[in-house]
Design an enzyme around this catalytic site. Structure first.
Site, short mmCIF file in Angstrom:
data_model
loop_
_atom_site.label_atom_id
_atom_site.label_comp_id
_atom_site.label_asym_id
_atom_site.label_seq_id
_atom_site.Cartn_x
_atom_site.Cartn_y
_atom_site.Cartn_z
N ASP A 1 0.82 -1.21 0.00
CA ASP A 1 0.00 0.00 0.00
C ASP A 1 0.85 1.27 0.00
OD1 ASP A 1 0.81 -0.76 2.50
OD2 ASP A 1 -1.16 -0.62 3.44
N THR A 2 2.05 1.20 0.61
CA THR A 2 2.94 2.36 0.54
C THR A 2 3.36 2.61 -0.91
OG1 THR A 2 3.81 2.02 2.77
CG2 THR A 2 5.18 3.31 1.26
#
Length: 612
Positions: free
Chosen positions: A188-189
């Site tokens: 997700d980063t």
């Protein structure tokens, strides 16, 4: 066309205690602001070994709004999410952690920010300035450090990249996933960073968040896993676009010049020149030629080690790889050149990093063992013949200051330290070989058990697999008696040539070479090489020169400290110069640069995970 407008994915790994409550709470909350039939909840179950799959199957059978995607193998959190999103029907895609740490009163804002407000991505945040959350100090510190690194290296404007509470426009997410490589905790980063780079409209809003369950900081995952991914993405965004062939050539030239300059930290140029002035140039050149003969042997030995690990390569390339790494070790601390070699063989011969580092470990073990055997055998002979008396006297005496190249050198203290260091290193080398050989006959997964004591997170399996492969590769060579003998013999030849080089340098100073001096030289060079394994004196004249001087002076009557230390300095200089020439030539012949090496490092996690 599907009537589903919103798909919520719940990533689940061994969530039998919470998954039913989470699914029912999610359905209830979605029903408060979305029309019936316009949403679905997908359990992305990621290779669970508890009752989570059975519970998810039952929930799906009871409610048509619930779907369950099962995987027999671990896909990683990112991998499980991506698979579920691709099978979903909604145009607004949402996910959040199944522990419901984020207050569900924020779910409507998360969904509607993308569905009706026009944002491409929405993400909850626990770290927006002015908003405070209760967190354990250790996890809060880790989160602060992690987000600071992402902002620094990846130029992100967001405050919280790891909050498990995000939504996406379907087309936008699939566009971002085309380039997203991570499939675990960094997923997700990476998506958020790529979304910013692509210019998508992102909404970050504060959420109430309460930690649930086991919240201890996971060092294996947080430090090793996501830290390496930050560097990978930084390389892709900041360095790779500028890493043209011309830029690589310029960088290689600059690094070569820097390496040559750094050599002056370890060897004083005046001392080298002064030593050369007192020597026979022809014999010095012969010494360089003799030493050069050891390099094909080094290449063949490294080729044999890799062959035992299941990888093959041509002799010329293997010799060049050793040249390049030893050049790096010559001028940079902490044996940084070893890592460069692992990168080179990965990039050029597709040898996985764990195997590359394992081959280096095997080589180092055989180096230490061979040097220890040479030193020990000669010492036993000298003790048996009574020839060690002079050494005891030399150790007890204080060798006076010696002037070399206008530099005052007191080798006595360094030499005595060198002998102690050499003794300890030699004992450790023998003990290390014994442990490796013994462990090669065991089939217990000690690595996984050890890593699991550090981390109980699923990422522990990922890391222990890489370390386990490393240990297994080392044991593969140690467990084969034929390979052990063959590589051991080549190691003795390599270091035997190293000693012969020093003997030729001695002859260059008009020192009569006798069988006794040959034996002394074997002992002096071997102890010196053992001593310099620990860089206690990186500048000026080091432990190698001190040990060599003390032993030669102690065992002989006709060689003065000034001559002995001059021989040691010149011997070391000849070997370093040959190494540097070979290293520079190899980088040119094989077109190897640090640009290519570091770019290859980005593939390490993919190569390891594919072998799980």
């Amino acid at each position: 066309m599907s009537e589903v407008a919103v798909s919520v994915v719940l990533p689940a790994y061994n969530e039998e205690a919470t998954i039913e409550h989470t699914v029912r709470t999610t359905l209830e909350t979605l029903g408060t602001f979305l029309p019936d039939g316009s949403f679905e909840v997908i359990v992305a179950e990621d290779g669970c070994d508890d009752a989570t799959p059975d519970i998810a199957d039952r929930l799906a059978a009871e409610d048509s709004r619930v779907r369950h995607f099962h995987s027999d193998e671990r896909l990683g959190r990112g991998g499980a999410l991506e698979r579920a999103f691709r099978e979903s029907g909604g145009e607004t895609l949402v996910y959040f952690d199944t522990d419901l740490a984020t207050d569900m009163s924020h779910l409507e804002e998360l969904v509607e920010s993308v569905r009706t407000d026009g944002y491409d991505v929405a993400t909850g945040s626990r770290r927006i300035p002015g908003e405070k959350q209760d967190r354990e100090p250790e996890r809060g510190l880790a989160s602060t450090g992690y987000n600071a690194l992402v902002k620094l290296f990846l130029r992100s404007d967001l405050h919280d990249h790891q909050c498990g509470f995000k939504s996406f426009d379907r087309a936008v997410l699939f566009d971002l996933l085309e380039d997203t490589e991570d499939d675990h905790w960094f997923w997700d980063t990476e998506v958020l960073v790529r979304a910013q780079r692509a210019g998508y409209d992102i909404k970050e809003f504060p959420v109430r968040w309460t930690p649930k369950g086991d919240t201890k900081v996971d060092l294996v995952r947080d430090v090793f896993g996501m830290g390496s991914q930050i560097l990978r993405v930084w390389w892709e965004f900041s360095i790779k676009p500028r890493a043209t062939r011309r830029a690589g050539l310029v960088a290689g030239i600059l690094l070569t010049l820097a390496a040559l300059a750094l050599m002056t930290v370890y060897l004083d140029p005046d001392a080298i020149l002064d030593a050369i002035r007192g020597a026979d140039y022809r014999l010095v050149a012969l010494a360089a030629g003799v030493y050069a003969l050891s390099w094909p042997l080094r290449g063949q030995r490294y080729r044999d080690i890799l062959r035992e690990l299941g990888y093959d390569g041509d002799l010329l390339f293997m010799t060049g790889a050793v040249f390049i790494s030893q050049t790096g070790n010559l001028v940079f601390p902490a044996r940084a050149g070893d890592a460069v070699r692992a990168y080179v063989v990965k990039a050029r011969r597709k040898i996985p990093y764990p195997s590359g580092f394992a081959s280096l470990a095997v080589e180092r073990v055989f180096d230490l063992l061979a040097i220890t055997v040479l030193a020990g055998a000669v010492l036993v002979g000298l003790l048996a013949t009574g020839g060690a008396d002079g050494l005891a006297e030399a150790i007890a005496a204080d060798i006076g200051t010696v002037e070399i190249g206008g530099q005052s050198i007191a080798p006595g203290a360094a030499a005595r330290t060198a002998l102690r260091v050499a003794a300890v290193v030699g004992v450790l080398a023998i003990a290390g070989v014994a442990v490796i050989v013994a462990s090669a006959r065991r089939d217990t997964d000690l690595v996984h058990r050890f890593v699991s004591t550090i981390s109980d997170d699923s990422y522990a399996d990922y890391v222990s697999t890489a370390i386990g492969q490393f240990v297994g590769d080392v044991q593969a060579v140690a467990g084969d008696r034929s390979a052990f003998a063959r590589i051991g013999l080549s190691s003795l030849l390599v270091w035997g040539i190293d000693v012969v080089t020093a003997i030729v340098v001695l002859a260059a100073f008009q020192v009569p070479v006798t069988p006794y001096l040959v034996a002394v030289s074997f002992f002096a060079v071997s102890v010196g090489n053992l001593a310099k394994i620990v860089p206690l004196s990186p500048g000026g004249i080091g432990l190698y020169e001190g040990a060599f001087t003390l032993i030669v002076v102690g065992f002989t009557a006709n060689i003065t400290p000034a001559v002995a230390i001059a021989v040691a300095v010149l011997d070391h200089a000849v070997k370093n110069i040959v190494t540097m020439i070979g290293g520079i030539a190899s980088t040119l012949v094989f077109n190897v640069s640090l640009v290519e090496a570091v770019e290859g490092a980005a593939e390490v996690e993919e190569s390891v995970s594919s072998e799980q």
